[in-house]
Design an enzyme around this catalytic site. Structure first.
Site, PDB file in Angstrom:
ATOM      1  CG  MET A 164      -4.145   4.088  -1.885  1.00  0.00           C
ATOM      2  SD  MET A 164      -2.734   4.830  -1.036  1.00  0.00           S
ATOM      3  CE  MET A 164      -1.383   3.834  -1.636  1.00  0.00           C
TER       4      MET A 164
ATOM      5  CG  ASP B  95     -11.533   3.889 -11.676  1.00  0.00           C
ATOM      6  OD1 ASP B  95     -10.801   3.840 -10.669  1.00  0.00           O
ATOM      7  OD2 ASP B  95     -12.716   3.483 -11.666  1.00  0.00           O
TER       8      ASP B  95
ATOM      9  CE  LYS C 135      -4.892  -5.707  -4.424  1.00  0.00           C
ATOM     10  NZ  LYS C 135      -4.484  -4.474  -5.115  1.00  0.00           N
TER      11      LYS C 135
ATOM     12  CG  HIS D 260       2.771  -1.575   0.421  1.00  0.00           C
ATOM     13  ND1 HIS D 260       3.067  -1.905   1.725  1.00  0.00           N
ATOM     14  CD2 HIS D 260       1.582  -0.910   0.458  1.00  0.00           C
ATOM     15  CE1 HIS D 260       2.109  -1.460   2.514  1.00  0.00           C
ATOM     16  NE2 HIS D 260       1.206  -0.850   1.775  1.00  0.00           N
TER      17      HIS D 260
ATOM     18  CG  ASN E  39      -3.447   6.958   2.016  1.00  0.00           C
ATOM     19  OD1 ASN E  39      -3.179   7.851   1.229  1.00  0.00           O
ATOM     20  ND2 ASN E  39      -4.651   6.785   2.497  1.00  0.00           N
TER      21      ASN E  39
ATOM     22  CG  ASN F 148       0.788  -3.415   6.460  1.00  0.00           C
ATOM     23  OD1 ASN F 148       0.666  -2.521   7.298  1.00  0.00           O
ATOM     24  ND2 ASN F 148       0.422  -3.251   5.205  1.00  0.00           N
TER      25      ASN F 148
END
Length: 718
Positions: free
Chosen positions: A326, A345, A409, A452, A455, A502
């Site tokens: 992502m 990262d 998070k 959001h 994918n 969702n």
């Protein structure tokens, strides 16, 4: 000046040549609305009355030629039945015939886009010169229609039956090289030389060097195909087009039928046949839905542009946290669209994965000739991989895309807030976790919201922009502007578990879980829902999304809406998850996955999944197709209605487009609210009541019942 109006003008140039220029007042593009069509007729009157014209040049005063008809005028005309549709189309058909029949040669300088009616006007001219950045095409099938101003008549006479059928049935825009190869245009030149080149062609025709009358005769006569050639051409073409388009999209076959029935007759008779096929297409539910979708898409775009205008600054430098699939996809999309982005990262392996993802996507573009190696290098250079927060005090937005775990998070968001300026917007790419809950540890919640992505990021157009209770209008405006810049469709929604897409998807999955529990074969459910129009059935979709991801999201939804989404049985997805079957990502889920000849995952049904399910489901039995559809769709529709009534989403159009952009709801059905309008809310309420024993997910909302009782619809007179 021979004619001057609000949409076009006619003036004399040198050497007896007149210029008819399209330049619709108050609009950024030219289109054939009723005003333009009416003035086109008046302009032709003036041209026909003038006695000293030797040739006519058509041009545009805008950066495009003509983008087509004004779709906003279709609704009223189409609802008026065949007579209303014919009335809308007849005047411009007459105009283009008059253009084609003028007693002197005509040429058109095609700049920018000439699509639909815009290209049909070009086909009415004797000569066509195209700019090297222009595109032409007849995209009407994308609206469930066929060309209605001579496209199925003139194009096959200009480029041949096979090429015309391919172009019209596919509805694709054609680049200059393809148009020149097909002889759809006579020349391609740099845009700054376009008008001069068209004038020179016209002058040669006036001088008798080019036979424009012979060209006209070809366009006005039957196509010289013998019966055997025609049988072979149309039989194979219609079979191929029908297979490609599918049963739910009739217009591509209608377009080929128009060519087939019109090839033996002259122009005027062929145009009558085209109109019959156009009217037949325009009266289908598919056309109604696709035209509605076009208008909804326009509305979504206007809303997003409205937010963008409120933005107080441009997003010039971005950052993404988490460099997996992502994160790499977000970094790629930002860099590809021109915004430099840091990709952070905590491990080099993550950085390598993110760069590999971006490199793979760019390599595909190079391999397909859509990007040069130099441009690829330039794009990759906009992605700055990093293991530290160095330079984060110089970014305008940070998109957090770490693992979908609230504790992780919270820690990451709190940490990054201390590394950026007080003005930096922080957005979470969470798919289900409440934005308000994620904002709890932050000292500047007004700068925090959800962004959001779906994918794969480079393919999926939707971005849900989620506003928390404390999110500022400024933060929303900046993020919508950034999404627009990335080439995405931004829809602003309010915070709740699962947000919009969702939240609505998981009741659909719950319907599937109950069907399997009650003895349905998951393969049958997949086939029925795919036939209904979904790109993949629910079992296959779970495998593609990832069953582990789905189970986690399902738990979040159950906690958020326990009365509707909590469950008292072991669902099929739970069984697969506990067996370590996560779907495509590890090669086995409901289906087993093998590589096809192109190296892509191919699903194969085996007995393993059925054996695992046996202890948890009723004895397998056959369900009626309608029962499967109802049990799958009622929960999704009622939940979307709740979202609208609760203000999670602002309009039926935005809700419908979110599901089409985000999860591939069947476009030919126009969206869930459009589907509800088409079947009638009274019918839907009765449908839901048949399954009331299945629980609260099958309970229509109070608003739905009130609308059903009063005969109201979600789209009114749209």
């Amino acid at each position: 000046m021979l004619f001057s109006g609000k949409a076009l003008s006619v003036q004399m140039l040198d050497n007896g040549i007149a210029e008819l220029k399209f330049d619709l007042e108050g609009e950024s593009v030219n289109k054939f609305n009723r005003l333009t069509v009416s003035e086109f007729s008046d302009a032709l009157d003036a041209i026909e009355k003038a006695g000293d014209i030797k040739g006519l040049l058509l041009t545009s005063g805008k950066s495009v030629f003509i983008v087509g008809a004004d779709i906003t005028e279709f609704g009223g005309a189409f609802s008026a039945g065949p007579e209303g549709i014919a009335e809308l189309m007849n005047k411009n058909n007459e105009n283009i015939n008059r253009l084609e029949d003028l007693p002197f040669p005509t040429a058109v300088a095609i700049n920018g886009y000439a699509l639909g009616g815009g290209f049909e006007v070009c086909l009415g001219c004797d000569f066509r010169v195209m700019g090297d950045k222009a595109k032409v095409g007849l995209p009407e099938v994308k609206l469930g229609l066929i060309p209605g101003w001579g496209g199925t008549v003139r194009l096959p006479r200009v480029v041949g039956v096979d090429v015309a059928a391919e172009w019209i049935a596919a509805g694709k825009e054609q680049r200059p090289d393809a148009a020149l190869t097909a002889h759809a245009v006579d020349a391609v030149v740099p845009t700054d030389k376009l008008k001069d080149a068209a004038l020179k062609l016209l002058e040669r025709a006036i001088a008798g060097e080019l036979n424009y009358e012979k060209r006209r005769e070809i366009k006005k006569s039957p196509i010289p195909l013998n019966d055997t050639e025609a049988l072979m051409a149309f039989f194979t073409t219609k079979a191929f087009v029908g297979q490609q388009a599918g049963r739910n999209y009739p217009s591509p076959v209608n377009a080929v039928t128009s060519i087939e029935q019109g090839y033996k007759v002259d122009r005027d008779e062929a145009l009558k046949i085209e109109q019959q096929q156009f009217i037949a297409s325009a009266q289908t539910e598919t056309a109604k839905s696709l035209v509605g979708l076009f208008l909804s898409d326009q509305k979504v775009g206007k809303v997003a542009k409205g937010w963008e205008k409120k933005s107080d600054k441009d997003i010039e430098r971005a950052a993404v946290l988490g460099a997996g699939i992502m994160g790499g996809g977000i970094a790629y999309q930002s860099a590809y669209k021109g915004t430099p982005i840091k990709m952070k990262d905590i491990a080099q392996d993550g950085i390598d994965l993110g760069l590999k993802e971006a490199g793979k996507l760019l390599t595909k573009l190079v391999d397909r000739g859509r990007m040069t190696p130099a441009k690829m290098a330039e794009t990759l250079n906009r992605i700055e991989p990093t293991l530290s927060y160095d330079g984060f005090d110089n970014v305008d937005i940070v998109v957090e895309a770490v693992v979908e775990n609230p504790k992780v998070k919270h820690a990451v968001l709190k940490e990054v807030e201390g590394k950026v300026t007080d003005d930096t917007v922080i957005a979470s790419n969470t798919s289900t976790i409440s934005i308000d809950s994620l904002a709890e540890p932050l000292s500047r919640p007004e700068n925090f919201l959800g962004m959001h992505f779906f994918n794969p990021v480079h393919k999926m157009p939707l971005v849900e922009v989620i506003r928390g209770e404390k999110t500022s209008e400024t933060a929303i405006a900046r993020v919508v502007a950034y999404a627009n810049k990335m080439g995405k469709k931004a829809i602003v929604v309010r915070d709740c578990p699962g947000f919009l897409v969702n939240r609505v998807l998981f009741p659909y999955f719950a319907g599937f879980a109950m069907l399997v529990r009650d003895g349905a074969d998951f393969q049958q459910v997949d086939k029925v829902m795919e036939r209904w129009g979904w790109p993949m059935g629910p079992a296959y979709l779970m495998d593609v999304v990832g069953i582990d991801t789905g189970v986690h999201a399902e738990q979040v939804m159950a906690e958020g809406f326990p009365d509707r989404m909590g469950k008292s049985f072991t669902a099929a997805s739970d069984v697969m998850y506990e067996a370590g079957r996560y779907g495509q990502k590890n090669g086995k889920g409901f289906y087993v996955y093998e590589e096809d000849k192109k190296g892509r995952p191919k699903k194969v049904a085996t007995d393993e999944a059925y054996e695992l399910l046996k202890p948890h489901v009723a004895e397998r039995r056959e369900f009626e197709n309608d029962e499967i559809i109802e049990r799958m769709m009622v929960p999704m529709a009622t939940e979307l209605a709740r979202c609208l009534e609760e203000g999670i989403v602002d309009s039926p159009a935005e809700a419908d487009m979110a599901l089409i952009y985000g999860i591939g709801f069947p476009p030919f059905r126009g969206g869930i609210f459009a589907w509800l309008d088409s079947i009638g809310l009274d019918t839907f309420v009765k449908m839901a009541e048949k399954h009331s024993d299945l629980g609260p997910l099958y309970e229509p909302t109070k608003g739905m019942r009130e609308m059903a009782a009063s005969g109201k619809t979600y789209y009114g007179d749209k």
